[in-house]
Design an enzyme around this catalytic site. Structure first.
Site, PDB file in Angstrom:
ATOM      1  N   GLY A   1       0.829  -1.197   0.000  1.00 59.09           N
ATOM      2  CA  GLY A   1       0.000   0.000   0.000  1.00 59.09           C
ATOM      3  C   GLY A   1       0.868   1.253   0.000  1.00 59.09           C
ATOM      4  O   GLY A   1       1.949   1.299  -0.609  1.00 59.09           O
ATOM      5  N   SER A   2       0.436   2.269   0.723  1.00 57.64           N
ATOM      6  CA  SER A   2       1.101   3.573   0.672  1.00 57.64           C
ATOM      7  C   SER A   2       2.474   3.604   1.316  1.00 57.64           C
ATOM      8  O   SER A   2       3.198   4.597   1.168  1.00 57.64           O
ATOM      9  CB  SER A   2       0.207   4.632   1.315  1.00 57.64           C
ATOM     10  OG  SER A   2      -0.951   4.828   0.533  1.00 57.64           O
TER      11      SER A   2
END
Length: 603
Positions: free
Chosen positions: A304-305
């Site tokens: 993810g981020s």
């Protein structure tokens, strides 16, 4: 007048030769004795000359035996000399089955001392009656074993062995692993360093009596070599802290599992590694492979981020971007690219590259990646270790997955920029953040204290410093990880929230929640990565994983006597004091409902 018999006349019986003469009898006796003597000499020659070796071997087999000299497995210590795995002396009860069966009346008493059913013991012995050796009970305590030996049952003996004991139990289970009943490593570092820890058994020849007891040591055949001790990089105090806080958080958010890794950024030494759920290595029976798997090393997740800082590292290295330029228009939070809506959950408008990290904008990360050369971007990711084993040496370590750059489709290039379409292990992610923290130098992660662990320059110190400073804004007010703040210490980090992969795409309501952080940000010493899998009560990385980082690293910094670098600045749980360096003193908002929701996107 009767005539006088003549003196030479013989009696009638003698004249008829009714029996053998004494001479003949003597000859017969001598002949028999002579034949017997010849037979005895021949037999003696046969036994002592012709078949001497055969009978010598048979005799030795019954009275002269070669037996092992057991050795203790090396002790495993943590970095401060605290024992994590020790070997304790035990006694195994052995028997010659046929000899025990010849004394069947003693079997009930023997079975009682062993704690088993007499009928089962008798059946066990009968099935092995043609053998010279059988175990009756493995690894009894010395006192209990002595009670068995004191029964003096013919054919029953004791044999010294060692049993592995793990004082920290399930807290260090996934890192250490365990040994089997023969003291061979089966999982974890016990397996990785088995040849170092195990040593080599010795051997000696002994004489046993008819009861099977050793009555004399004849000679040493091979000298024993005890196992060597092993000092790990783990800090048991930090390990316990990470275990306790992660376990509490998994219960609070009703998650399936979780992992945490803590690294020393200057050496690459692993100070803590926890994987939950766990198991007790002192009682492995009944556990399964899922419980024993060290997910921090063997399992992969889409980051993810938490991937965005490495996209930004490539951007800064390209020379096309700085922390403040150029401006990136994320618009209303939606970016249609090759028929796919890359979106944020709120409109952030125009952002600087630093703002893209602060607000965790998927749109901003994708637009930055699109402007970079594909091969250059791929090489940058590879330089940080993605798609390759860290080289920690842990058994079963996964390499993760990063597709070769020239095979990327345009949409893949964009989604990898914010952590979809590739996967990695928590240890890989921690090592990559440690590289940023140590002036761009990557040290292969190691479980061994004070090992020779030279580093390799991945990005310039200037870019590494810029990225750490940019990541400080993520934990500051207005960022997505305010709950990672630690009183009196500066914190740099990044949240991540990613949909779980499912058949045919991604699960709509199932997530992995991540946080990766660096402390102190101005003079980095530690990196911590937390992955919480499928939490049911909240899912944003800033809400689910960042608090674990805050509690663990707060304790770790103090345990290691790391001096504060941020005295007086605002922190979670208290207002900014006079002299603080952050603008404003408003309390943090929950990341749920603010910009951290922008992390979640279905690629």
């Amino acid at each position: 007048m009767n005539p006088r018999p003549h003196l030479s006349a013989k009696p009638a019986a003698r004249r008829q030769g009714a029996g053998p003469s004494a001479r003949r009898r003597m000859l017969l006796v001598i002949g028999v004795l002579g034949a017997a003597s010849v037979g005895l000499v021949a037999r003696a020659f046969d036994l002592q000359v012709v078949r001497k070796q055969f009978y010598q071997d048979q005799g030795d087999a019954r009275f002269l035996r070669e037996v092992d000299i057991p050795v203790s497995r090396g002790t495993i210590f943590d970095r401060n000399g605290e024992p994590l795995a020790v070997s304790t002396p035990m006694v195994s009860i052995t028997a010659v089955p046929s000899e025990v069966l010849d004394n069947a009346d003693r079997i009930p008493a023997l079975a009682q001392a062993l704690g088993i059913n007499p009928d089962d013991l008798k059946s066990y012995l009968e099935q092995r009656s043609d053998r010279d050796f059988a175990y009756l009970r493995r690894q009894m305590s010395p006192d209990a074993a002595q009670a068995v030996i004191d029964l003096a049952v013919p054919g029953v003996n004791g044999q010294r062995e060692y049993k592995r004991y793990y004082p920290s139990g399930e807290v260090t289970a996934h890192v250490l692993g365990f040994t089997n009943i023969d003291d061979h490593g089966q999982e974890g570092l016990e397996l990785a360093f088995d040849s170092w820890l195990a040593g080599k058994k010795g051997a000696k020849r002994v004489i046993r009596d008819r009861m099977g007891h050793v009555v004399e040591d004849v000679e040493q055949v091979r000298a024993p070599q005890p196992g060597q001790n092993l000092t790990l990089s783990l800090d048991r105090r930090i390990q316990f802290l990470a275990y306790s806080e992660l376990k509490k958080q998994l219960d609070d958010v009703d998650a399936d599992s979780g992992e945490m890794v803590v690294l020393d950024v200057r050496t690459g030494e692993i100070l803590a590694m926890v994987s939950l759920p766990t198991y007790n290595p002192n009682a492995v029976t009944g556990t399964n492979g899922s419980q024993r798997r060290n997910r921090a090393v063997t399992d992969v997740v889409e980051p993810g981020s938490t991937m965005k800082p490495f996209t930004m590292a490539a951007a800064l290295s390209s020379g096309k971007f700085t922390p403040t330029t150029p401006q990136i228009d994320t618009g209303n939070g939606h970016f249609m690219y090759y028929g796919h809506d890359i979106h944020d959950d709120s409109a952030n408008g125009v952002l600087t590259p630093t703002g893209v990290l602060t607000k965790s904008s998927n749109v901003g990360a994708a637009k930055i990646a699109i402007q970079l050369d594909t091969q250059f971007l791929y090489n940058s990711y590879r330089a940080f270790g993605f798609g390759d084993s860290t080289g920690s040496g842990f058994p079963g370590e996964s390499s993760g997955l990063l597709k070769v750059g020239h095979t990327w489709r345009p949409l893949e290039k964009a989604t990898i920029a914010y952590g979809y379409g590739m996967n990695l292990t928590p240890l890989q992610l921690a090592n990559a953040y440690a590289t940023l923290a140590d002036d761009g130098v990557m040290h292969p992660p190691t479980f061994i204290k004070d090992g020779d662990n030279p580093g390799k320059q991945i990005v310039t110190p200037q870019i590494a410093h810029e990225l750490v400073t940019m990541l400080e804004t993520v934990t500051a007010p207005g960022g997505t990880a305010t709950r990672a703040q630690i009183a009196n210490y500066s914190v740099a980090g990044k949240t991540g929230t990613a949909h779980l992969a499912a058949v045919g795409g991604y699960a709509k309501n199932n997530y992995n929640s991540l946080f990766a952080g660096i402390v102190p940000a101005t003079d980095p010493r530690l990196v911590g990565v937390i992955v919480i899998n499928n939490p049911k009560k909240g899912y944003f990385g800033g809400d689910v994983s960042a608090p674990v980082f805050q509690r663990v690293m707060d304790g770790a910094l103090r345990l290691l006597d790391v001096p504060p670098d941020n005295i007086g600045r605002w922190y979670v749980g208290g207002p900014m004091q006079a002299g603080g360096g952050l603008a404003g003193n408003a309390p943090p908002q929950s990341s749920q409902g603010d910009s951290s929701a922008q992390e979640v996107v279905e690629p």
